[in-house]
Design a protein around this motif. Sequence first.
Motif, mmCIF file in Angstrom:
data_model
loop_
_atom_site.group_PDB
_atom_site.id
_atom_site.type_symbol
_atom_site.label_atom_id
_atom_site.label_comp_id
_atom_site.label_asym_id
_atom_site.label_seq_id
_atom_site.Cartn_x
_atom_site.Cartn_y
_atom_site.Cartn_z
ATOM 1 N N GLU A 29 41.001 43.436 41.450
ATOM 2 C CA GLU A 29 40.655 44.232 42.635
ATOM 3 C C GLU A 29 41.906 44.892 43.209
ATOM 4 O O GLU A 29 41.876 46.074 43.578
ATOM 5 C CB GLU A 29 39.984 43.349 43.687
ATOM 6 C CG GLU A 29 39.500 44.095 44.892
ATOM 7 C CD GLU A 29 38.379 45.087 44.621
ATOM 8 O OE1 GLU A 29 38.260 46.058 45.387
ATOM 9 O OE2 GLU A 29 37.625 44.913 43.650
ATOM 10 N N GLU A 33 42.827 49.009 43.450
ATOM 11 C CA GLU A 33 43.280 49.729 44.640
ATOM 12 C C GLU A 33 44.599 50.450 44.377
ATOM 13 O O GLU A 33 44.780 51.597 44.797
ATOM 14 C CB GLU A 33 43.422 48.776 45.830
ATOM 15 C CG GLU A 33 42.117 48.347 46.428
ATOM 16 C CD GLU A 33 41.271 49.500 46.952
ATOM 17 O OE1 GLU A 33 41.823 50.470 47.529
ATOM 18 O OE2 GLU A 33 40.042 49.430 46.799
ATOM 19 N N ILE A 147 44.811 42.787 49.445
ATOM 20 C CA ILE A 147 43.720 43.712 49.112
ATOM 21 C C ILE A 147 43.169 44.346 50.384
ATOM 22 O O ILE A 147 43.036 45.569 50.485
ATOM 23 C CB ILE A 147 42.603 42.988 48.327
ATOM 24 C CG1 ILE A 147 43.119 42.535 46.956
ATOM 25 C CG2 ILE A 147 41.369 43.885 48.179
ATOM 26 C CD1 ILE A 147 42.233 41.489 46.285
ATOM 27 N N THR A 150 45.637 46.740 51.975
ATOM 28 C CA THR A 150 45.749 47.967 51.180
ATOM 29 C C THR A 150 44.548 48.870 51.417
ATOM 30 O O THR A 150 44.700 50.073 51.643
ATOM 31 C CB THR A 150 45.896 47.619 49.687
ATOM 32 O OG1 THR A 150 47.093 46.840 49.514
ATOM 33 C CG2 THR A 150 45.982 48.856 48.820
ATOM 34 N N VAL A 151 43.348 48.290 51.394
ATOM 35 C CA VAL A 151 42.139 49.080 51.650
ATOM 36 C C VAL A 151 42.187 49.684 53.047
ATOM 37 O O VAL A 151 41.830 50.854 53.244
ATOM 38 C CB VAL A 151 40.862 48.230 51.449
ATOM 39 C CG1 VAL A 151 39.621 48.976 51.935
ATOM 40 C CG2 VAL A 151 40.701 47.824 49.994
ATOM 41 N N HIS A 154 44.405 52.565 52.971
ATOM 42 C CA HIS A 154 43.751 53.625 52.210
ATOM 43 C C HIS A 154 42.697 54.325 53.069
ATOM 44 O O HIS A 154 42.525 55.544 52.983
ATOM 45 C CB HIS A 154 43.137 53.076 50.924
ATOM 46 C CG HIS A 154 44.154 52.793 49.873
ATOM 47 N ND1 HIS A 154 43.819 52.289 48.630
ATOM 48 C CD2 HIS A 154 45.507 52.941 49.849
ATOM 49 C CE1 HIS A 154 44.909 52.150 47.902
ATOM 50 N NE2 HIS A 154 45.945 52.533 48.629
#
Length: 192
Positions: A29, A33, A147, A150-151, A154
């Motif tokens: 995952e 990303e 994760i 980072t999302v 983003h």
Amino acid sequence: PEFQFCLAADTAMRPEQRRISATDQLLAELRSELAAAIVLIERLDDAIFTEPSGLNGSIGAHFRHNIELVKALYDGVETGRVDYAARSRDRTIETDRIAAIKALQALIERGRGFASLDVSLPLTVASESVPGLDTVSSFGRELEFAISHTVHHHALIAERLREMCVGIDPMFGVAATTRRFWETENNKNKTE
């Protein structure tokens, strides 16, 4: 802990080949990303990548922040202590798209080296709020954090690019749980 997925289409596989560890899933995952970031950065021009946006920094600054956060996690896995505040804040990564892409590619490769680790591997994490305080965590929990973080960045990048009328993948910056929810809702609507 490990999760087992059955690959019904390929029953000739040995059971150990069908096991996908939780670590593999989380690293996949995160790789996804990071790879999505590469695809987007390759499409941007230098002006869009480096244009400042008030106190929120540039798009390049968001990518640099993510890169350095994941690097801090990987450094911490190797030492047993993660210190997210000890980032280098390398401005080259936020001003040079090629440098950012190379840094992302390096993280993708480096992450592959952690696939054999268990998610329950204990880690100490330096508090970002209270100097001198360390907390107990695990490799899996910190992967989840990396994760999610980072999302989140983003999503901020996606919002900014949409404001600039830059076309991007509609799933960029959308959390896996949200994508699964949308898919479930979409499937429900198809059957109604």
